[in-house]
Motif scaffolding. Structure first.
Motif, PDB file in Angstrom:
ATOM      1  N   MET A  48     -41.075 121.935 -21.765  1.00  0.00           N
ATOM      2  CA  MET A  48     -39.780 122.606 -21.393  1.00  0.00           C
ATOM      3  C   MET A  48     -39.114 121.525 -20.844  1.00  0.00           C
ATOM      4  SD  MET A  48     -37.873 125.637 -20.866  1.00  0.00           S
ATOM      5  CE  MET A  48     -38.983 126.217 -22.121  1.00  0.00           C
ATOM      6  N   LEU A  49     -37.788 121.642 -21.089  1.00  0.00           N
ATOM      7  CA  LEU A  49     -36.835 120.412 -20.859  1.00  0.00           C
ATOM      8  C   LEU A  49     -36.056 120.870 -19.318  1.00  0.00           C
ATOM      9  CD1 LEU A  49     -34.711 119.771 -24.099  1.00  0.00           C
ATOM     10  CD2 LEU A  49     -36.489 118.465 -22.995  1.00  0.00           C
ATOM     11  N   ILE A  50     -36.369 122.081 -18.911  1.00  0.00           N
ATOM     12  CA  ILE A  50     -35.950 122.524 -17.600  1.00  0.00           C
ATOM     13  C   ILE A  50     -37.063 123.015 -16.702  1.00  0.00           C
ATOM     14  CG2 ILE A  50     -35.378 124.855 -18.536  1.00  0.00           C
ATOM     15  CD1 ILE A  50     -32.905 124.974 -16.841  1.00  0.00           C
ATOM     16  N   SER A  51     -37.202 122.655 -15.558  1.00  0.00           N
ATOM     17  CA  SER A  51     -38.023 122.958 -14.688  1.00  0.00           C
ATOM     18  C   SER A  51     -37.828 124.460 -14.206  1.00  0.00           C
ATOM     19  CB  SER A  51     -38.044 122.055 -13.317  1.00  0.00           C
ATOM     20  OG  SER A  51     -36.899 122.412 -12.408  1.00  0.00           O
ATOM     21  N   ASP A  52     -38.820 125.222 -13.557  1.00  0.00           N
ATOM     22  CA  ASP A  52     -38.675 126.485 -13.079  1.00  0.00           C
ATOM     23  C   ASP A  52     -37.635 126.703 -12.091  1.00  0.00           C
ATOM     24  OD1 ASP A  52     -40.557 127.366 -14.870  1.00  0.00           O
ATOM     25  OD2 ASP A  52     -42.115 127.954 -13.121  1.00  0.00           O
TER      26      ASP A  52
END
Length: 66
Positions: free
Chosen positions: A1-5
């Motif tokens: 995923m290119l974005i963290s939680d």
């Protein structure tokens, strides 16, 4: 995923897609099921993949590809 939680949490709240209470509940569910926040949102039908993916793509400056 290119974005963290954590980045996703910020995005969700800033865009008013979920409120803080909902986010806390969803985040806890994600931890309990050992899933990413993204997967939990999709699997629980909280947000559609199209909406969530579109918002993430928009934030990152990418076009959404179907």
């Amino acid at each position: 995923m290119l974005i963290s939680d954590d980045e996703l949490k910020t995005l969700l709240v800033n865009l008013s897609l979920v409120n803080e209470v909902q986010l806390q509940e969803i985040a806890q569910l994600a931890r309990d099921t050992n899933q990413s926040l993204y997967d939990t949102l999709i699997d629980r039908n909280i947000l559609s993949d199209e909406i969530l993916g579109g918002k993430i793509a928009e934030k990152l400056g990418f076009p959404l590809v179907d």
